[in-house]
Scaffold this active site. Sequence first.
Site, PDB file in Angstrom:
ATOM      1  N   LYS A  96       0.819  -1.211   0.000  1.00  0.00           N
ATOM      2  CA  LYS A  96       0.000   0.000   0.000  1.00  0.00           C
ATOM      3  C   LYS A  96       0.857   1.266   0.000  1.00  0.00           C
ATOM      4  O   LYS A  96       0.354   2.354   0.276  1.00  0.00           O
ATOM      5  CB  LYS A  96      -0.915   0.025   1.227  1.00  0.00           C
ATOM      6  CG  LYS A  96      -1.947  -1.085   1.273  1.00  0.00           C
ATOM      7  CD  LYS A  96      -2.830  -0.928   2.510  1.00  0.00           C
ATOM      8  CE  LYS A  96      -3.911  -1.986   2.591  1.00  0.00           C
ATOM      9  NZ  LYS A  96      -4.788  -1.810   3.773  1.00  0.00           N
ATOM     10  N   SER A  97       2.123   1.142  -0.336  1.00  0.00           N
ATOM     11  CA  SER A  97       3.074   2.238  -0.177  1.00  0.00           C
ATOM     12  C   SER A  97       2.687   3.502  -0.939  1.00  0.00           C
ATOM     13  O   SER A  97       2.510   3.487  -2.164  1.00  0.00           O
ATOM     14  CB  SER A  97       4.455   1.774  -0.648  1.00  0.00           C
ATOM     15  OG  SER A  97       5.349   2.867  -0.731  1.00  0.00           O
ATOM     16  N   ASN A  98       2.597   4.602  -0.215  1.00  0.00           N
ATOM     17  CA  ASN A  98       2.369   5.906  -0.840  1.00  0.00           C
ATOM     18  C   ASN A  98       3.593   6.325  -1.647  1.00  0.00           C
ATOM     19  O   ASN A  98       3.480   6.866  -2.747  1.00  0.00           O
ATOM     20  CB  ASN A  98       2.081   6.964   0.227  1.00  0.00           C
ATOM     21  CG  ASN A  98       0.905   6.605   1.091  1.00  0.00           C
ATOM     22  OD1 ASN A  98      -0.153   6.254   0.589  1.00  0.00           O
ATOM     23  ND2 ASN A  98       1.083   6.675   2.401  1.00  0.00           N
TER      24      ASN A  98
END
Length: 348
Positions: A96-98
């Site tokens: 889910k890395s921004n």
Amino acid sequence: MEQSTLRATMQAASDRLHAIPRLSFGHYPTPIEELPRLREALVREVGIRKVPRIFIKRDDYTGPGFGGNKVRKLEYVLAQALADSTEVAITCGGLKSNHARVTAAMCARLGLRCILVLNEPAYELTLKPASLRADELYGAEIHRVRNRDERNSTMEAIAARLRSEGKNVIVIPLGASIPLGALGFVRAVEETKAQFDAMGIDPDWTYLSSSSGGTQAGLEAGSQIFDVPLTLIGVSPDDPASSISPEIEKIIRGVGELLGLPAGTLVEESIVLDKYVGPGYGIDSPESVAAIELLARTEGIFLDPVYTAKAMAGLIDEIRYGGLASCDTVLFWHTGGQLALFYAAEEH
């Protein structure tokens, strides 16, 4: 150092900052908004008697890749990559890395090949995260690894293979949390100072989520260079303060070196709270869920479940027990990431 000498030194650092190349992809200034209905709800519903004025810095509005704090960092890091004739950018994060998503978006705009090394979460995922689907749509090549410990070695192995093939490669550390990336938040302090002056506010405290350290380090350095006493309180979503604070201090030192400041000019101390991590990184706590629901219902603003929800839960707890007074003013720095709330539609 005498005050006149210090002012001249900091002005020279500001001049150097503005001379360093950066991309102009973000939408600035990001707004600062007051949260009066949140303040009322903390009194009426939560039962806190003394609640300060609360403002929010909307860095979830920065733009590319659904916005967030990584845009400011990558504007500097990718500008340097272009200057170095880079062909491939490699970075890492969780599914889910921004940071990974924004890197993919900005690389797509620049025409750079983007490779993401993403680790599986410590909990089971039954649906594809929306952020991962966005990575795919941006054209990133995704390599999945079992855990966080495998990310760096995998990035370096991919980079070594590509370099052996004659490719010019940049490996961007987690969160672009290096001195060059932190310059984005040194500059953000200058932006924020102008907003404070226009709004007639002078916050006593600034709360933010702090993990890989680059955002807080840049703000710490910028507050000294531009003489804005932000009094930063980082709230960890994952690691202990004993590991985050030294990283912040190292990055502050590196910022000083980049801007030509004599050693020791910038104070390198930082405050990080690590008691709001809850069950673990990316895992909801009752307090973080309550913070998401409260801010959405009172102000129509989404927090993200991984970072800003825990930072807001920390702020609320600090208001309740930490001695923040009703005459105080608090700025909450929204670092983005709301896409982590959502999952991609099933593919057919």
